[in-house]
Design a protein around this motif. Structure first.
Motif, PDB file in Angstrom:
ATOM      1  N   LYS A 163     -22.686 -79.015   6.852  1.00  0.00           N
ATOM      2  CA  LYS A 163     -22.821 -77.563   7.035  1.00  0.00           C
ATOM      3  C   LYS A 163     -21.918 -76.830   6.044  1.00  0.00           C
ATOM      4  O   LYS A 163     -20.904 -77.354   5.589  1.00  0.00           O
ATOM      5  CB  LYS A 163     -22.453 -77.162   8.461  1.00  0.00           C
ATOM      6  N   THR A 164     -22.296 -75.605   5.741  1.00  0.00           N
ATOM      7  CA  THR A 164     -21.473 -74.776   4.863  1.00  0.00           C
ATOM      8  C   THR A 164     -20.441 -74.016   5.696  1.00  0.00           C
ATOM      9  O   THR A 164     -20.577 -73.893   6.924  1.00  0.00           O
ATOM     10  CB  THR A 164     -22.329 -73.760   4.099  1.00  0.00           C
ATOM     11  N   LEU A 165     -19.421 -73.492   5.019  1.00  0.00           N
ATOM     12  CA  LEU A 165     -18.406 -72.711   5.733  1.00  0.00           C
ATOM     13  C   LEU A 165     -19.030 -71.502   6.427  1.00  0.00           C
ATOM     14  O   LEU A 165     -18.592 -71.103   7.509  1.00  0.00           O
ATOM     15  CB  LEU A 165     -17.316 -72.251   4.763  1.00  0.00           C
ATOM     16  N   ALA A 166     -20.049 -70.936   5.809  1.00  0.00           N
ATOM     17  CA  ALA A 166     -20.712 -69.774   6.408  1.00  0.00           C
ATOM     18  C   ALA A 166     -21.404 -70.138   7.717  1.00  0.00           C
ATOM     19  O   ALA A 166     -21.597 -69.274   8.586  1.00  0.00           O
ATOM     20  CB  ALA A 166     -21.734 -69.187   5.429  1.00  0.00           C
ATOM     21  N   GLU A 167     -21.766 -71.411   7.878  1.00  0.00           N
ATOM     22  CA  GLU A 167     -22.459 -71.847   9.091  1.00  0.00           C
ATOM     23  C   GLU A 167     -21.498 -72.264  10.199  1.00  0.00           C
ATOM     24  O   GLU A 167     -21.911 -72.411  11.340  1.00  0.00           O
ATOM     25  CB  GLU A 167     -23.393 -73.020   8.763  1.00  0.00           C
ATOM     26  N   GLY A 190     -18.450 -69.373   0.745  1.00  0.00           N
ATOM     27  CA  GLY A 190     -19.273 -69.436   1.946  1.00  0.00           C
ATOM     28  C   GLY A 190     -20.316 -70.525   1.906  1.00  0.00           C
ATOM     29  O   GLY A 190     -20.694 -71.091   2.934  1.00  0.00           O
ATOM     30  N   ASN A 191     -20.799 -70.860   0.692  1.00  0.00           N
ATOM     31  CA  ASN A 191     -21.847 -71.876   0.562  1.00  0.00           C
ATOM     32  C   ASN A 191     -21.287 -73.278   0.330  1.00  0.00           C
ATOM     33  O   ASN A 191     -22.043 -74.216   0.073  1.00  0.00           O
ATOM     34  CB  ASN A 191     -22.817 -71.510  -0.558  1.00  0.00           C
ATOM     35  N   THR A 192     -19.961 -73.435   0.407  1.00  0.00           N
ATOM     36  CA  THR A 192     -19.339 -74.748   0.225  1.00  0.00           C
ATOM     37  C   THR A 192     -19.558 -75.601   1.468  1.00  0.00           C
ATOM     38  O   THR A 192     -19.282 -75.169   2.592  1.00  0.00           O
ATOM     39  CB  THR A 192     -17.828 -74.620  -0.030  1.00  0.00           C
ATOM     40  N   GLN A 193     -20.066 -76.817   1.279  1.00  0.00           N
ATOM     41  CA  GLN A 193     -20.292 -77.723   2.405  1.00  0.00           C
ATOM     42  C   GLN A 193     -18.999 -78.425   2.811  1.00  0.00           C
ATOM     43  O   GLN A 193     -18.105 -78.641   1.989  1.00  0.00           O
ATOM     44  CB  GLN A 193     -21.325 -78.789   2.032  1.00  0.00           C
ATOM     45  N   ILE A 194     -18.929 -78.807   4.089  1.00  0.00           N
ATOM     46  CA  ILE A 194     -17.847 -79.642   4.603  1.00  0.00           C
ATOM     47  C   ILE A 194     -18.424 -81.042   4.804  1.00  0.00           C
ATOM     48  O   ILE A 194     -19.400 -81.213   5.544  1.00  0.00           O
ATOM     49  CB  ILE A 194     -17.298 -79.108   5.937  1.00  0.00           C
ATOM     50  N   LEU A 195     -17.829 -82.039   4.155  1.00  0.00           N
ATOM     51  CA  LEU A 195     -18.329 -83.407   4.217  1.00  0.00           C
ATOM     52  C   LEU A 195     -17.278 -84.350   4.811  1.00  0.00           C
ATOM     53  O   LEU A 195     -16.081 -84.040   4.808  1.00  0.00           O
ATOM     54  CB  LEU A 195     -18.715 -83.894   2.818  1.00  0.00           C
ATOM     55  N   VAL A 196     -17.734 -85.478   5.317  1.00  0.00           N
ATOM     56  CA  VAL A 196     -16.836 -86.503   5.839  1.00  0.00           C
ATOM     57  C   VAL A 196     -15.851 -86.924   4.748  1.00  0.00           C
ATOM     58  O   VAL A 196     -16.225 -87.057   3.576  1.00  0.00           O
ATOM     59  CB  VAL A 196     -17.645 -87.718   6.346  1.00  0.00           C
ATOM     60  N   ASN A 197     -14.598 -87.101   5.132  1.00  0.00           N
ATOM     61  CA  ASN A 197     -13.484 -87.496   4.247  1.00  0.00           C
ATOM     62  C   ASN A 197     -12.933 -86.351   3.406  1.00  0.00           C
ATOM     63  O   ASN A 197     -11.995 -86.558   2.625  1.00  0.00           O
ATOM     64  CB  ASN A 197     -13.847 -88.676   3.342  1.00  0.00           C
ATOM     65  N   ASP A 198     -13.487 -85.141   3.556  1.00  0.00           N
ATOM     66  CA  ASP A 198     -12.876 -83.977   2.914  1.00  0.00           C
ATOM     67  C   ASP A 198     -11.506 -83.716   3.532  1.00  0.00           C
ATOM     68  O   ASP A 198     -11.304 -83.905   4.740  1.00  0.00           O
ATOM     69  CB  ASP A 198     -13.736 -82.724   3.128  1.00  0.00           C
ATOM     70  N   LYS A 199     -10.566 -83.271   2.715  1.00  0.00           N
ATOM     71  CA  LYS A 199      -9.279 -82.794   3.206  1.00  0.00           C
ATOM     72  C   LYS A 199      -9.298 -81.271   3.114  1.00  0.00           C
ATOM     73  O   LYS A 199      -9.303 -80.715   2.019  1.00  0.00           O
ATOM     74  CB  LYS A 199      -8.121 -83.376   2.396  1.00  0.00           C
ATOM     75  N   VAL A 200      -9.339 -80.627   4.282  1.00  0.00           N
ATOM     76  CA  VAL A 200      -9.489 -79.171   4.357  1.00  0.00           C
ATOM     77  C   VAL A 200      -8.145 -78.556   4.741  1.00  0.00           C
ATOM     78  O   VAL A 200      -7.561 -78.904   5.770  1.00  0.00           O
ATOM     79  CB  VAL A 200     -10.561 -78.792   5.397  1.00  0.00           C
ATOM     80  N   VAL A 201      -7.652 -77.656   3.917  1.00  0.00           N
ATOM     81  CA  VAL A 201      -6.385 -76.983   4.202  1.00  0.00           C
ATOM     82  C   VAL A 201      -6.678 -75.616   4.811  1.00  0.00           C
ATOM     83  O   VAL A 201      -7.435 -74.816   4.237  1.00  0.00           O
ATOM     84  CB  VAL A 201      -5.526 -76.838   2.937  1.00  0.00           C
ATOM     85  N   VAL A 202      -6.088 -75.360   5.996  1.00  0.00           N
ATOM     86  CA  VAL A 202      -6.349 -74.139   6.753  1.00  0.00           C
ATOM     87  C   VAL A 202      -5.042 -73.389   6.980  1.00  0.00           C
ATOM     88  O   VAL A 202      -4.036 -73.979   7.389  1.00  0.00           O
ATOM     89  CB  VAL A 202      -6.989 -74.469   8.121  1.00  0.00           C
ATOM     90  N   LEU A 203      -5.048 -72.095   6.710  1.00  0.00           N
ATOM     91  CA  LEU A 203      -3.937 -71.211   7.057  1.00  0.00           C
ATOM     92  C   LEU A 203      -4.353 -70.443   8.300  1.00  0.00           C
ATOM     93  O   LEU A 203      -5.392 -69.774   8.285  1.00  0.00           O
ATOM     94  CB  LEU A 203      -3.642 -70.244   5.912  1.00  0.00           C
ATOM     95  N   ALA A 204      -3.569 -70.560   9.388  1.00  0.00           N
ATOM     96  CA  ALA A 204      -4.010 -69.936  10.641  1.00  0.00           C
ATOM     97  C   ALA A 204      -2.854 -69.705  11.598  1.00  0.00           C
ATOM     98  O   ALA A 204      -1.841 -70.409  11.556  1.00  0.00           O
ATOM     99  CB  ALA A 204      -5.056 -70.816  11.332  1.00  0.00           C
ATOM    100  N   LYS A 205      -3.030 -68.703  12.445  1.00  0.00           N
ATOM    101  CA  LYS A 205      -2.157 -68.583  13.609  1.00  0.00           C
ATOM    102  C   LYS A 205      -2.432 -69.780  14.514  1.00  0.00           C
ATOM    103  O   LYS A 205      -3.535 -70.327  14.512  1.00  0.00           O
ATOM    104  CB  LYS A 205      -2.429 -67.287  14.362  1.00  0.00           C
ATOM    105  N   ASN A 206      -1.438 -70.177  15.304  1.00  0.00           N
ATOM    106  CA  ASN A 206      -1.603 -71.371  16.136  1.00  0.00           C
ATOM    107  C   ASN A 206      -2.793 -71.257  17.084  1.00  0.00           C
ATOM    108  O   ASN A 206      -3.553 -72.212  17.263  1.00  0.00           O
ATOM    109  CB  ASN A 206      -0.325 -71.646  16.924  1.00  0.00           C
ATOM    110  N   THR A 207      -2.944 -70.096  17.714  1.00  0.00           N
ATOM    111  CA  THR A 207      -4.055 -69.920  18.662  1.00  0.00           C
ATOM    112  C   THR A 207      -5.394 -69.995  17.944  1.00  0.00           C
ATOM    113  O   THR A 207      -6.357 -70.563  18.459  1.00  0.00           O
ATOM    114  CB  THR A 207      -3.938 -68.574  19.386  1.00  0.00           C
ATOM    115  N   ALA A 208      -5.454 -69.437  16.718  1.00  0.00           N
ATOM    116  CA  ALA A 208      -6.697 -69.466  15.952  1.00  0.00           C
ATOM    117  C   ALA A 208      -7.026 -70.881  15.502  1.00  0.00           C
ATOM    118  O   ALA A 208      -8.194 -71.288  15.489  1.00  0.00           O
ATOM    119  CB  ALA A 208      -6.597 -68.529  14.748  1.00  0.00           C
ATOM    120  N   PHE A 209      -5.980 -71.652  15.136  1.00  0.00           N
ATOM    121  CA  PHE A 209      -6.251 -73.033  14.719  1.00  0.00           C
ATOM    122  C   PHE A 209      -6.798 -73.849  15.885  1.00  0.00           C
ATOM    123  O   PHE A 209      -7.695 -74.670  15.714  1.00  0.00           O
ATOM    124  CB  PHE A 209      -4.989 -73.698  14.172  1.00  0.00           C
TER     125      PHE A 209
END
Length: 222
Positions: A163-167, A190-209
């Motif tokens: 799926k893409t980030l937009a989805e 938004g059109n970037t897909q998330i695939l198995v073994n990807d390392k995704v870095v997220v900046l978030a508030k704890n509740t949002a994460f």
């Protein structure tokens, strides 16, 4: 996430309260009847009155169906027994023990406790990161511990692979900063897909994460 807490003092009470606020299902074990009544009257959770170092008491709390056991009594030896019992008898995957004497932390870990914590302020944050999935690694704590930069390794069996980030559902207080795939850094759109073994870095508030981890079903990946 279902979490069993042994110890209904201030640490156990506020930990249970915070976990409830974050959408988890805490179960509390406490051997003081008066404290059991106090917690039961204040919080909407299951309270088992008994000694958490006994198997029959943990069985009454249905510990076998908990994702984590957290022992926060005032006695390090009791916290050790509670965690050993939960792991060895009820096969709880992650155990966390409050350490009242910091010198005991290494001993508890050597005897099988997964996480020994001498400071209790960030117990909730620590439990969510460690229990939801081992594929989550906090890189940097921000804003006084209320937010973080976190790396998520997308595991095998990820329900949303392709799926893409937009989805995907991404809470408003969370931003996907980067994706590393096969050693190559990707600046996501938004059109970037998330695939198995990807390392995704997220900046978030704890509740949002936590919301993101739930919506991406990271806790369900085995």
């Amino acid at each position: 996430m279902r979490v069993c807490i042994v110890g209904g003092g201030k640490v156990g009470y506020y930990l249970a309260k915070t976990l409830l606020e974050h959408g988890h299902t805490p179960v509390l074990i406490e051997d003081d009847p008066a404290m059991c009544r106090k917690v039961a009257d204040s919080l909407d959770l299951t309270v088992v009155c008994g000694d958490g170092t006994f198997a029959e008491v943990q069985e009454s709390a249905d510990v076998a169906h908990c994702s984590a056991m957290v022992a926060v009594t005032g006695r390090d030896e009791d916290n050790l027994i509670v965690c050993q019992l939960a792991k060895q008898v009820f096969k709880v995957k992650r155990t966390v023990a409050r350490v009242n004497n910091p010198k005991n932390a290494a001993v508890l870990k050597k005897l099988g406790v997964d996480i020994a914590v001498s400071a209790t302020d960030n117990l909730t944050h620590l439990i969510e990161r460690e229990v939801e999935t081992a594929a989550i690694q906090q890189l940097l704590s921000l804003a006084g511990g209320t937010a973080s930069l976190t790396e998520v390794l997308i595991p095998q069996g990820f329900a949303h692979a392709g799926k893409t980030l937009a989805e995907l559902i991404i809470p408003k207080d969370a931003v996907v900063i980067s994706i590393t795939r096969d050693g190559e850094l990707i600046v996501p759109r938004g059109n970037t897909q998330i695939l198995v073994n990807d390392k995704v870095v997220v900046l978030a508030k704890n509740t949002a994460f936590h919301e993101l981890a739930q919506s991406w079903n990271l806790a369900d990946v085995k």
